[in-house]
Design an enzyme around this catalytic site. Structure first.
Site, mmCIF file in Angstrom:
data_model
loop_
_atom_site.group_PDB
_atom_site.id
_atom_site.type_symbol
_atom_site.label_atom_id
_atom_site.label_comp_id
_atom_site.label_asym_id
_atom_site.label_seq_id
_atom_site.Cartn_x
_atom_site.Cartn_y
_atom_site.Cartn_z
ATOM 1 N N HIS A 97 -20.950 -10.237 4.975
ATOM 2 C CA HIS A 97 -20.221 -9.669 6.090
ATOM 3 C C HIS A 97 -21.200 -9.703 7.470
ATOM 4 O O HIS A 97 -20.959 -10.120 8.636
ATOM 5 C CB HIS A 97 -19.922 -8.213 6.092
ATOM 6 C CG HIS A 97 -18.623 -8.152 5.250
ATOM 7 N ND1 HIS A 97 -17.452 -8.637 5.445
ATOM 8 C CD2 HIS A 97 -18.417 -7.361 4.166
ATOM 9 C CE1 HIS A 97 -16.268 -8.403 4.730
ATOM 10 N NE2 HIS A 97 -16.882 -7.557 3.920
ATOM 11 N N GLU A 105 -21.515 -7.652 0.793
ATOM 12 C CA GLU A 105 -21.706 -7.156 1.873
ATOM 13 C C GLU A 105 -22.804 -7.555 2.901
ATOM 14 O O GLU A 105 -22.398 -7.623 4.080
ATOM 15 C CB GLU A 105 -22.340 -5.583 1.793
ATOM 16 C CG GLU A 105 -21.238 -4.733 0.857
ATOM 17 C CD GLU A 105 -19.908 -4.774 1.470
ATOM 18 O OE1 GLU A 105 -19.694 -4.520 2.613
ATOM 19 O OE2 GLU A 105 -19.024 -4.535 0.603
#
Length: 288
Positions: A133, A130
């Site tokens: 990202h 994550e």
């Protein structure tokens, strides 16, 4: 693993997957993208999601689930990125996602059902994914792409335009996932940890996960790749992929295992890293 590398000065393009580079450049060529960034991504949306998380999820920090917060801090140190907010949300579907608009108030949400069948190293790999990202500014483009697709459906020839945009968007998202799996590997620095996460996402549960065999899953990934040698198999794989927001788990496991063995990965660790001992980190894995 007693020691891990902190990748000082790490940049997104140091680990960005070639398919992600190509797909991002194609996305930037969409007409009106610059105008859409200035007009569609407003602070109001950021504030809405901030209020939603504060109201319905648990904000992780030094005094709230500190062991998980320690995993986040360590992952951010490795990837050379400022820690975003991290929320744990009660949800029966295993998932984690990231939101960032214009790089302000970024946050990660992890569902409780995902935490329940991952060990600490695997959870940290998810956080690394994550964070990838955020490191690559994927959140901005993903949010923008969804808004463009929604607006397109209300324009003349909207359905045709929306379908074309949706195809480009999904292709970009799938390519971006390969990059973020690399971020997960840079954080865990163990390809088997990342592959284990993908195996558990494919067929795990709190009761089944301890029984899963990673080597068998990697053999399954090889069998999936062998389908490409047959013309019909390659065609069916391509048609199936067009409907997905993520590459299939076996393909991701194969891809990250292969990258782990490349000179590019080894050189990245050697040129950007300093060493530290996990036992000295704040939070630490031993508190789990």
């Amino acid at each position: 693993m007693d020691k891990k590398s902190i990748l000082t000065g790490l940049r997104a393009n140091h680990f960005r997957h070639p398919l992600d580079l190509q797909a991002t450049e194609s996305l930037k060529q969409l007409p009106g993208l610059g105008l859409a960034i200035r007009t569609l991504l407003r602070p109001t949306a950021e504030q809405f999601f901030y209020l939603e998380n504060i109201a319905t999820s648990v904000l992780v920090g030094p005094h709230q689930l500190p062991a998980i917060y320690g995993l986040l801090e360590e992952a951010c140190q490795v990837l050379d990125i400022e820690p975003p907010q991290l929320y744990v949300k009660q949800h029966p579907v295993p998932n984690a996602y990231t939101f960032a608009m214009r790089g302000k108030q970024p946050f990660i949400v992890v569902h409780t059902s995902l935490i329940e069948f991952l060990n600490p190293q695997e959870l940290q790999a998810v956080l690394g994914h994550e964070l990838g990202h955020l490191k690559c500014d994927h959140g901005v483009y993903l949010t923008l792409a969804n808004l463009i697709a929604l607006a397109a459906s209300h324009l003349p020839l909207g359905p045709v335009l929306a379908q074309n945009l949706q195809s480009q968007i999904l292709e970009w998202v799938r390519c971006a996932e390969f990059t973020c799996d690399r971020a997960a590997l840079l954080v865990s620095q163990d390809a088997r940890v990342v592959a284990s996460v993908l195996m558990k996402l494919a067929g795990g549960s709190p009761t089944l996960s301890p029984q899963l065999n990673l080597d068998a899953f990697l053999s399954q990934a090889n069998a999936y790749e062998d389908l490409s040698h047959d013309q019909l198999g390659a065609f069916l794989k391509q048609i199936r992929a067009q409907e997905l927001t993520h590459p299939v788990p076996v393909l991701r496991a194969k891809e990250i295992t292969q990258w782990h063995g490349t000179l590019d990965y080894q050189k990245l660790l050697e040129t950007c890293s300093i060493q530290y001992n996990n036992d000295s980190t704040k939070g630490g894995w031993r508190n789990w």
